[in-house]
Design an enzyme around this catalytic site. Structure first.
Site, PDB file in Angstrom:
ATOM      1  N   CYS A 113       0.820  -1.220   0.000  1.00  0.00           N
ATOM      2  CA  CYS A 113       0.000   0.000   0.000  1.00  0.00           C
ATOM      3  C   CYS A 113       0.848   1.262   0.000  1.00  0.00           C
ATOM      4  O   CYS A 113       0.311   2.359  -0.184  1.00  0.00           O
ATOM      5  CB  CYS A 113      -0.917   0.013   1.210  1.00  0.00           C
ATOM      6  SG  CYS A 113      -2.054  -1.373   1.230  1.00  0.00           S
ATOM      7  N   HIS A 254      -2.721   6.910   4.787  1.00  0.00           N
ATOM      8  CA  HIS A 254      -3.243   5.771   4.040  1.00  0.00           C
ATOM      9  C   HIS A 254      -4.664   5.458   4.527  1.00  0.00           C
ATOM     10  O   HIS A 254      -4.925   5.416   5.724  1.00  0.00           O
ATOM     11  CB  HIS A 254      -2.330   4.572   4.258  1.00  0.00           C
ATOM     12  CG  HIS A 254      -2.798   3.322   3.605  1.00  0.00           C
ATOM     13  ND1 HIS A 254      -3.295   3.295   2.315  1.00  0.00           N
ATOM     14  CD2 HIS A 254      -2.865   2.043   4.050  1.00  0.00           C
ATOM     15  CE1 HIS A 254      -3.629   2.062   2.006  1.00  0.00           C
ATOM     16  NE2 HIS A 254      -3.389   1.284   3.045  1.00  0.00           N
ATOM     17  N   ASN A 284      -9.990   0.379   1.202  1.00  0.00           N
ATOM     18  CA  ASN A 284      -8.537   0.401   1.016  1.00  0.00           C
ATOM     19  C   ASN A 284      -8.219   0.096  -0.456  1.00  0.00           C
ATOM     20  O   ASN A 284      -8.459  -1.012  -0.921  1.00  0.00           O
ATOM     21  CB  ASN A 284      -7.916  -0.654   1.939  1.00  0.00           C
ATOM     22  CG  ASN A 284      -6.411  -0.690   1.868  1.00  0.00           C
ATOM     23  OD1 ASN A 284      -5.800  -0.075   0.991  1.00  0.00           O
ATOM     24  ND2 ASN A 284      -5.786  -1.415   2.780  1.00  0.00           N
TER      25      ASN A 284
END
Ligand code: UT7
Length: 327
Positions: A113, A254, A284
């Site tokens: 990520c 994030h 996500n």
């Protein structure tokens, strides 16, 4: 001193929305559980045929247009992704062809990520060294293609999307990337991995039957690392630049889980008013998370010229990263 300035930003998410209510008809879950444990209400899912390079190219077109940079002047394309169109060639090369960026070198970065911030860090170094004047940095993922929709502990979390930034050399003022900070700690594949399809476990009928081509994650173990390392790497960036948390105009973390975002902000003494959150809309999106959030923050006026923006992310590897940008 050469700064690498973000001269254009753009993002793209597929149109199809998958809501928590719809997920309840697929797995044993509830809107109440997903909302209270993650903050996610819906996510985008790509239609069949749409690829990561399509998402990346759509986001990049918007970023290039806003930057005013001629496509022929882009010398570098980096795509942060863990869901490439194919293992090879790189998604960056496919994007190059789709956008006709004939004068660029192109490659992918695999950093979970944190793929976008890792890619930003590499492009920033190339620009600051004087090697290139304009780079295209993309974070894009199509996690629905590697998500097991029979596993309620993961399928409620992930969505598809991507974003892109054009970085251009700037010697006139101090607008641009002040610093980037990247870290890794191998040995955690037991908590986050996609086991099959690589050289360790090539695709066979058995790996397909075992659902080994889907994300395997131990969420609660990862949660603890996420809060600690996201806080540490944000602090590192703030200290490195001789700043204090109150100097940061907007913290764009994030977007994995509202509880991780809130816990990190609390440890850093950031009020939530100065934290950007859109996890409720997209879940996500891995490498797409930060550039989608940056684009939305700009479009909505949350980021203005001259603002100090802090970004950070963590994902598979483990790999985590941060950056402070004078917008
Ligand atoms: O981007 C980097 C990669 N990912 C992350 O950063 C994710 C980090 N982890 C997380 O966000 C959280 O750990 C999760 C959202 C994945 C899980 O939240 P949690 O509070 O850590 O829950 P848990 O895994 O400890 O599970 C608690 C309970 C379990 O039931 P029991 O054993 O207590 O009876 C699970 O079976 O919740 C159950 N559960 C669910 N229930 C309804 C797990 N998933 C679901 C679900 N719906 N979708």
């Amino acid at each position: 001193m050469i700064y690498s300035q973000i001269t254009g930003i753009g993002s793209y998410v597929p149109e199809k929305v998958l809501t928590n209510e719809e997920l309840c008809s697929i797995v044993d879950t509830s809107d109440e559980w997903i909302t209270s444990r993650t903050g996610i209400k819906e996510r985008r899912i790509a239609e069949a045929g749409l690829t990561t390079s399509d998402i990346a190219a759509n986001a990049a077109r918007r970023a290039i247009k806003r930057s005013g940079v001629s496509p022929m002047d882009i010398e570098l394309i980096i795509v942060g992704t863990i869901t490439p169109d194919m293992i090879f060639p790189s998604t960056a090369c496919i994007v190059q062809e789709k956008l006709g960026l004939k004068n660029a070198a192109a490659f992918d970065v695999s950093a979970g990520c944190s793929g976008f911030i890792y890619s930003l860090s590499i492009a920033d170094s190339f620009i600051k060294s004087g090697r290139y004047k304009n780079a295209l940095v993309i974070g894009a993922d199509l996690l629905s293609r590697i998500t097991d929709y029979t596993d309620r502990s993961t399928c409620v979390l992930f969505g598809d999307g991507g974003g892109a930034a054009v970085l251009s050399a700037n010697t006139e003022n101090t607008r641009g990337i002040l610093s980037t900070h990247i870290h890794s700690e191998g040995g955690h594949d037991n908590i986050l991995k996609l086991p099959a399809g690589g050289s360790l476990m090539p695709a066979t009928a058995q790996t397909v039957n075992n659902l080994d081509h889907y994300i395997k994650m131990k969420g609660s173990e990862l949660f603890k690392y996420a809060v600690k390392y996201l806080k540490d790497v944000a602090e590192e960036a703030i200290k490195f630049n001789g700043l204090k948390p109150e100097d940061i105009d907007l913290f764009v973390p994030h977007q994995a889980n509202i509880r991780i975002i809130e816990a990190t902000a609390k440890k850093l003494c950031f009020p939530m008013e100065r934290v950007f959150v859109n996890v409720e809309k997209y879940g996500n999106t891995s490498s797409g998370s930060i550039p989608i959030a940056l684009d939305e923050a700009c479009v909505s006026g949350r980021i203005k010229e001259g603002d100090l923006v802090l970004i950070d992310a963590i994902g598979a590897g483990l790999a985590w990263a941060s950056s402070i940008i004078r917008w």
